[in-house]
Design a protein around this motif. Sequence first.
Motif, mmCIF file in Angstrom:
data_model
loop_
_atom_site.group_PDB
_atom_site.id
_atom_site.type_symbol
_atom_site.label_atom_id
_atom_site.label_comp_id
_atom_site.label_asym_id
_atom_site.label_seq_id
_atom_site.Cartn_x
_atom_site.Cartn_y
_atom_site.Cartn_z
ATOM 1 N N GLY A 22 0.799 -1.214 0.000
ATOM 2 C CA GLY A 22 0.000 0.000 0.000
ATOM 3 C C GLY A 22 0.833 1.266 0.000
ATOM 4 N N MET A 23 2.151 1.137 -0.196
ATOM 5 C CA MET A 23 3.066 2.277 -0.093
ATOM 6 C C MET A 23 3.676 2.686 -1.431
ATOM 7 S SD MET A 23 5.022 1.025 3.397
ATOM 8 C CE MET A 23 6.278 2.313 3.277
ATOM 9 N N ARG A 24 3.050 2.316 -2.537
ATOM 10 C CA ARG A 24 3.646 2.613 -3.842
ATOM 11 C C ARG A 24 3.879 4.116 -4.036
ATOM 12 N NH1 ARG A 24 2.074 0.052 -9.770
ATOM 13 N NH2 ARG A 24 3.790 1.084 -10.921
ATOM 14 N N ALA A 25 2.948 4.931 -3.579
ATOM 15 C CA ALA A 25 3.076 6.378 -3.768
ATOM 16 C C ALA A 25 4.310 6.934 -3.064
ATOM 17 C CB ALA A 25 1.827 7.097 -3.263
ATOM 18 N N GLY A 26 4.775 6.266 -2.017
ATOM 19 C CA GLY A 26 5.971 6.716 -1.321
ATOM 20 C C GLY A 26 7.234 6.038 -1.814
ATOM 21 N N ILE A 27 7.138 4.738 -2.118
ATOM 22 C CA ILE A 27 8.308 3.964 -2.510
ATOM 23 C C ILE A 27 8.760 4.291 -3.928
ATOM 24 C CG2 ILE A 27 9.111 1.628 -3.026
ATOM 25 C CD1 ILE A 27 7.356 0.638 -0.723
ATOM 26 N N GLU A 28 7.816 4.376 -4.867
ATOM 27 C CA GLU A 28 8.199 4.512 -6.272
ATOM 28 C C GLU A 28 8.998 5.784 -6.572
ATOM 29 O OE1 GLU A 28 5.510 4.859 -10.081
ATOM 30 O OE2 GLU A 28 5.807 2.736 -9.547
ATOM 31 N N PRO A 29 8.650 6.953 -6.018
ATOM 32 C CA PRO A 29 9.483 8.127 -6.302
ATOM 33 C C PRO A 29 10.929 7.973 -5.833
ATOM 34 C CG PRO A 29 7.355 8.804 -5.439
ATOM 35 C CD PRO A 29 7.436 7.321 -5.266
ATOM 36 N N VAL A 30 11.137 7.287 -4.714
ATOM 37 C CA VAL A 30 12.500 7.049 -4.236
ATOM 38 C C VAL A 30 13.221 6.103 -5.191
ATOM 39 C CG1 VAL A 30 13.896 6.125 -2.348
ATOM 40 C CG2 VAL A 30 11.830 7.455 -1.845
ATOM 41 N N VAL B 108 9.796 -8.413 4.943
ATOM 42 C CA VAL B 108 9.742 -7.229 5.806
ATOM 43 C C VAL B 108 10.351 -6.057 5.059
ATOM 44 C CG1 VAL B 108 11.944 -7.773 6.927
ATOM 45 C CG2 VAL B 108 10.278 -6.292 8.090
ATOM 46 N N LEU B 109 9.777 -4.887 5.228
ATOM 47 C CA LEU B 109 10.305 -3.650 4.645
ATOM 48 C C LEU B 109 10.534 -2.651 5.761
ATOM 49 C CD1 LEU B 109 9.245 -1.776 1.436
ATOM 50 C CD2 LEU B 109 9.269 -0.524 3.607
ATOM 51 N N VAL B 110 11.695 -2.027 5.783
ATOM 52 C CA VAL B 110 11.990 -0.941 6.714
ATOM 53 C C VAL B 110 12.015 0.356 5.916
ATOM 54 C CG1 VAL B 110 13.729 0.107 8.215
ATOM 55 C CG2 VAL B 110 13.236 -2.335 8.386
ATOM 56 N N SER B 111 11.221 1.326 6.354
ATOM 57 C CA SER B 111 11.191 2.628 5.689
ATOM 58 C C SER B 111 11.819 3.682 6.586
ATOM 59 C CB SER B 111 9.751 3.035 5.361
ATOM 60 O OG SER B 111 9.013 3.265 6.552
ATOM 61 N N GLY B 112 12.395 4.699 5.948
ATOM 62 C CA GLY B 112 12.924 5.854 6.653
ATOM 63 C C GLY B 112 12.231 7.103 6.151
ATOM 64 N N LEU C 46 8.742 9.804 2.878
ATOM 65 C CA LEU C 46 9.607 8.639 2.784
ATOM 66 C C LEU C 46 10.841 8.995 1.948
ATOM 67 C CD1 LEU C 46 8.450 5.010 2.362
ATOM 68 C CD2 LEU C 46 10.409 5.817 1.050
ATOM 69 N N ILE C 47 12.030 8.776 2.509
ATOM 70 C CA ILE C 47 13.267 9.126 1.811
ATOM 71 C C ILE C 47 14.140 7.900 1.526
ATOM 72 C CG2 ILE C 47 13.290 11.485 2.675
ATOM 73 C CD1 ILE C 47 15.806 9.042 4.092
ATOM 74 N N GLY C 48 13.761 6.739 2.064
ATOM 75 C CA GLY C 48 14.541 5.537 1.818
ATOM 76 C C GLY C 48 13.816 4.302 2.311
ATOM 77 N N TYR C 49 14.244 3.157 1.798
ATOM 78 C CA TYR C 49 13.628 1.894 2.196
ATOM 79 C C TYR C 49 14.595 0.753 1.924
ATOM 80 C CZ TYR C 49 13.040 1.262 -2.800
ATOM 81 O OH TYR C 49 13.300 1.152 -4.146
ATOM 82 N N GLY C 50 14.355 -0.359 2.586
ATOM 83 C CA GLY C 50 15.065 -1.597 2.304
ATOM 84 C C GLY C 50 14.134 -2.748 2.629
ATOM 85 N N ARG D 89 22.751 3.637 5.519
ATOM 86 C CA ARG D 89 23.353 2.666 6.446
ATOM 87 C C ARG D 89 22.407 2.403 7.619
ATOM 88 N NH1 ARG D 89 28.496 0.882 8.205
ATOM 89 N NH2 ARG D 89 28.062 -0.823 9.628
ATOM 90 N N THR D 90 21.725 3.446 8.069
ATOM 91 C CA THR D 90 20.794 3.301 9.186
ATOM 92 C C THR D 90 19.655 2.354 8.833
ATOM 93 O OG1 THR D 90 21.283 5.558 9.876
ATOM 94 C CG2 THR D 90 19.282 4.558 10.763
ATOM 95 N N ILE D 91 19.075 2.548 7.654
ATOM 96 C CA ILE D 91 17.963 1.698 7.218
ATOM 97 C C ILE D 91 18.437 0.259 7.046
ATOM 98 C CG2 ILE D 91 16.358 1.273 5.315
ATOM 99 C CD1 ILE D 91 16.299 4.363 4.917
ATOM 100 N N LEU D 92 19.597 0.084 6.433
ATOM 101 C CA LEU D 92 20.134 -1.259 6.237
ATOM 102 C C LEU D 92 20.379 -1.958 7.559
ATOM 103 C CD1 LEU D 92 21.356 -3.548 4.602
ATOM 104 C CD2 LEU D 92 23.474 -2.228 4.447
#
Length: 240
Positions: free
Chosen positions: A18-26, A61-65, A71-75, A127-130
């Motif tokens: 449900g986070m495509r709007a945040g993930i895709e631009p990054v 699992v996905l971690v977002s920052g 949203l500025i990053g994810y892993g 590095r923090t997200i990872l």
Amino acid sequence: MDHHELILRRHDAAAALGMRAGIEPVYVASHADRIAVDPFSHPDRFWQRLVDMYAQAPGFVLVSGSIAGRLIGYGFGCTRSAERAAEIWSEIRAALPDLAIPAGPQPVFIFNEFAVHPGHQNRGYGRTILDALLAGRREPVANLFVRPENPARAHYLAWGWRKIAERKPFADSPTFDSLIKDLRVTANWTRAAAGSGGDGPGSDQVDGAPPAVQDSTGVEAFPPARKPKVVDPPAGSVAL
């Protein structure tokens, strides 16, 4: 809110989809050079892999920052079962004879994808997200794929990842270096704690942040102004 304040959240598969709007631009911003020349990297292909493969795998699992609500990053990643990880363990034995290998089959954490928006790179957020994604994992090792020419590769190696093979996971994908990281170095992993899970290929994106000092949990230690803030998460998400 301080513009340096990073908020980390952990999301399950349903929440991530449900986070495509945040993930895709990054993704688009951080992969712009590859999107221009490689159909495999097209945003629609990326999202389809997430929907059809990654999010379907057990243990996803996905971690977002996020900073200031953006949203500025994810892993994200998932667990490959001990049975399906046999090839990885064979490659580890051949490439890294110095690494202590568990006596019996063990699962592997598959690190699928990692990105930080270029406007927030070189600040330690990646590095923090990872580290947050890998912290507390029960698998003894993690595995990722990275293009040999990707500048991120040097950072992965500096952060303790080691090459074990070269892999081409899809017919139309690039050839990647397959790297592993021994998670037992930064976590109190034991064989009894190891579980089993699903499947998925690896990651090819990281920001340019240098290695950082870590605390005992494996998560980056922050100056006070940049300590990730704990918040009440939405359904399907957990504040870190």
